[in-house]
Design a protein around this motif. Structure first.
Motif, PDB file in Angstrom:
ATOM      1  N   SER A  46     -32.107 -30.898  16.445  1.00 17.82           N
ATOM      2  CA  SER A  46     -31.243 -31.656  15.533  1.00 17.82           C
ATOM      3  C   SER A  46     -31.855 -33.018  15.217  1.00 17.82           C
ATOM      4  O   SER A  46     -31.706 -33.539  14.105  1.00 17.82           O
ATOM      5  CB  SER A  46     -29.843 -31.821  16.133  1.00 17.82           C
TER       6      SER A  46
ATOM      7  N   SER B 239     -25.642 -34.657  19.963  1.00 15.92           N
ATOM      8  CA  SER B 239     -26.389 -33.993  18.893  1.00 15.92           C
ATOM      9  C   SER B 239     -26.183 -34.690  17.551  1.00 15.92           C
ATOM     10  O   SER B 239     -25.073 -35.120  17.221  1.00 15.92           O
ATOM     11  CB  SER B 239     -25.960 -32.530  18.782  1.00 15.92           C
ATOM     12  N   LYS B 240     -27.262 -34.763  16.761  1.00 15.94           N
ATOM     13  CA  LYS B 240     -27.163 -35.301  15.409  1.00 15.94           C
ATOM     14  C   LYS B 240     -26.542 -34.281  14.456  1.00 15.94           C
ATOM     15  O   LYS B 240     -26.126 -34.627  13.355  1.00 15.94           O
ATOM     16  CB  LYS B 240     -28.571 -35.682  14.908  1.00 15.94           C
ATOM     17  N   ASP B 241     -26.498 -33.029  14.874  1.00 17.40           N
ATOM     18  CA  ASP B 241     -25.888 -31.965  14.075  1.00 17.40           C
ATOM     19  C   ASP B 241     -25.217 -30.988  15.046  1.00 17.40           C
ATOM     20  O   ASP B 241     -25.850 -30.081  15.576  1.00 17.40           O
ATOM     21  CB  ASP B 241     -26.952 -31.250  13.242  1.00 17.40           C
TER      22      ASP B 241
ATOM     23  N   SER C 295     -33.013 -34.462  11.503  1.00 20.80           N
ATOM     24  CA  SER C 295     -32.417 -35.720  11.041  1.00 20.80           C
ATOM     25  C   SER C 295     -33.468 -36.696  10.528  1.00 20.80           C
ATOM     26  O   SER C 295     -33.153 -37.620   9.770  1.00 20.80           O
ATOM     27  CB  SER C 295     -31.625 -36.376  12.177  1.00 20.80           C
TER      28      SER C 295
ATOM     29  N   LYS D 291     -32.782 -25.865   7.735  1.00 18.11           N
ATOM     30  CA  LYS D 291     -31.585 -25.546   8.525  1.00 18.11           C
ATOM     31  C   LYS D 291     -31.136 -24.105   8.279  1.00 18.11           C
ATOM     32  O   LYS D 291     -30.787 -23.381   9.222  1.00 18.11           O
ATOM     33  CB  LYS D 291     -30.460 -26.509   8.163  1.00 18.11           C
TER      34      LYS D 291
ATOM     35  N   LEU E 243     -25.453 -27.147  14.309  1.00 17.54           N
ATOM     36  CA  LEU E 243     -26.803 -26.618  14.490  1.00 17.54           C
ATOM     37  C   LEU E 243     -27.105 -26.433  15.980  1.00 17.54           C
ATOM     38  O   LEU E 243     -27.596 -25.378  16.403  1.00 17.54           O
ATOM     39  CB  LEU E 243     -27.826 -27.573  13.871  1.00 17.54           C
TER      40      LEU E 243
ATOM     41  N   ARG F 259     -34.272 -30.578   4.342  1.00 17.25           N
ATOM     42  CA  ARG F 259     -33.448 -30.418   5.536  1.00 17.25           C
ATOM     43  C   ARG F 259     -32.554 -29.192   5.417  1.00 17.25           C
ATOM     44  O   ARG F 259     -32.392 -28.419   6.363  1.00 17.25           O
ATOM     45  CB  ARG F 259     -32.590 -31.673   5.742  1.00 17.25           C
TER      46      ARG F 259
END
Length: 310
Positions: free
Chosen positions: A262, A76-78, A266, A278, A81, A274
């Motif tokens: 995610s 995951s990039k986050d 990004s 979010k 989240l 963003r």
């Protein structure tokens, strides 16, 4: 340590709990032990022999939470989240409290994605087969290896979605003729799981179709998420008017939404945008969680909200 604590509070709830408990405690012959899912049967047997009924639930819970957490952390990039979406979206974590062995299988195939990415079919196949030893539906995940690199353009997806009703009819005839024991999962019904939650996934699909090029940006891994997610969504839509078949099978693909969302965020270049989106997702997730727990307070036993305090 967090995983162990989390697991301890998770393992004994959900609407299927009694069926699992009676199969273990009283030796009842149910589909939990009669479908030839050997890993699940093994855990039932160990729980019976040790006299620790909840051992079955704890082991399944640990496998599920550990593999989902590890995959989210790596892909995951986050991470936060993706974790919040997994925990709060009704079809995911809360659903795992009931369809226990199914989610163990789902967690194993989700973790096995790394071997799709690395194009190591044999290793991925081993994970899928292992998952099928908890729940046979996992075998459908083999398809993901072959759709991973496809260039699913919008026009092709539209054609595919148009053909789904025809494919559904043919599939049902095959089930009735060759696998009659599974007819219960494809029978027409007015009561279905996930009918409201699927709307969120459809909205996500529309966003993904509109911004496909910007989201994928030539990234093979993200293209893989994209293809697998749409394969899962297609399965759900294919069986949208029937039992639990669509809902259950689709999760092997739609679970990748926790990574896709995610990725979408990004790609936003302005940090303020963003942040605002979010926060909106967090609020939506919390509302979905509270709503699901509130209307299902008799199902998700340990969960209480401020609305349940007297």
């Amino acid at each position: 340590m967090i995983i162990f604590i989390f697991t301890a509070f998770r393992y004994n709830v959900g609407w299927d709990y009694q069926a699992y408990y009676k199969s273990i405690q009283y030796g009842l012959i149910t589909n939990i032990v009669s479908n030839g899912e050997y890993a699940s049967i093994f855990l039932v047997d160990i729980s019976r022999r040790t006299g620790i009924t909840n051992l079955y639930f704890f082991v399944n819970a640990f496998i599920t939470i550990f593999l989902f957490s590890k995959t989210i952390k790596e892909y995951s990039k986050d991470n936060w989240l993706s974790l919040i979406i997994f925990l709060c979206f009704p079809l995911f974590y809360l659903n795992s409290l009931s369809v226990i062995r199914f989610f163990t299988a789902l967690a194993i195939t989700f973790y096995g994605f790394r071997y799709i990415e690395r194009r190591k079919f044999i290793k991925y196949l081993i994970f899928v087969v292992l998952a099928s030893m908890f729940h046979k539906t996992a075998l459908i995940a083999i398809v993901f290896y072959f759709v991973y690199n496809l260039n699913l353009k919008i026009s092709k997806l539209v054609v595919l979605l148009t053909l789904l009703p025809v494919l559904s009819i043919l599939f049902n005839k095959a089930i009735i003729r060759y696998f009659p024991r599974y007819m219960v999962y494809t029978q027409l019904t007015s009561i279905q799981e996930g009918t409201k939650a699927i709307i969120v996934l459809i909205i996500l699909a529309i966003v993904l179709l509109i911004f496909r090029k910007k989201i994928i940006c030539g990234d093979t891994v993200v293209n893989g998420y994209y293809n697998i997610f749409f394969t899962g969504l297609s399965i759900y839509l294919m069986f949208s008017s029937q039992g639990t078949m669509g809902h259950r099978l689709s999760l092997y693909g739609t679970i990748f939404s926790i990574l896709l969302i995610s990725e979408v965020l990004s790609k936003l270049k302005i940090n303020r945008d963003r942040f605002v989106i979010k926060i909106g997702i967090y609020l939506l997730c919390i509302l979905m969680f509270l709503y699901t727990v509130y209307i299902g307070s008799g199902t998700y036993i340990p969960y209480r909200t401020i609305f349940n305090i007297y």
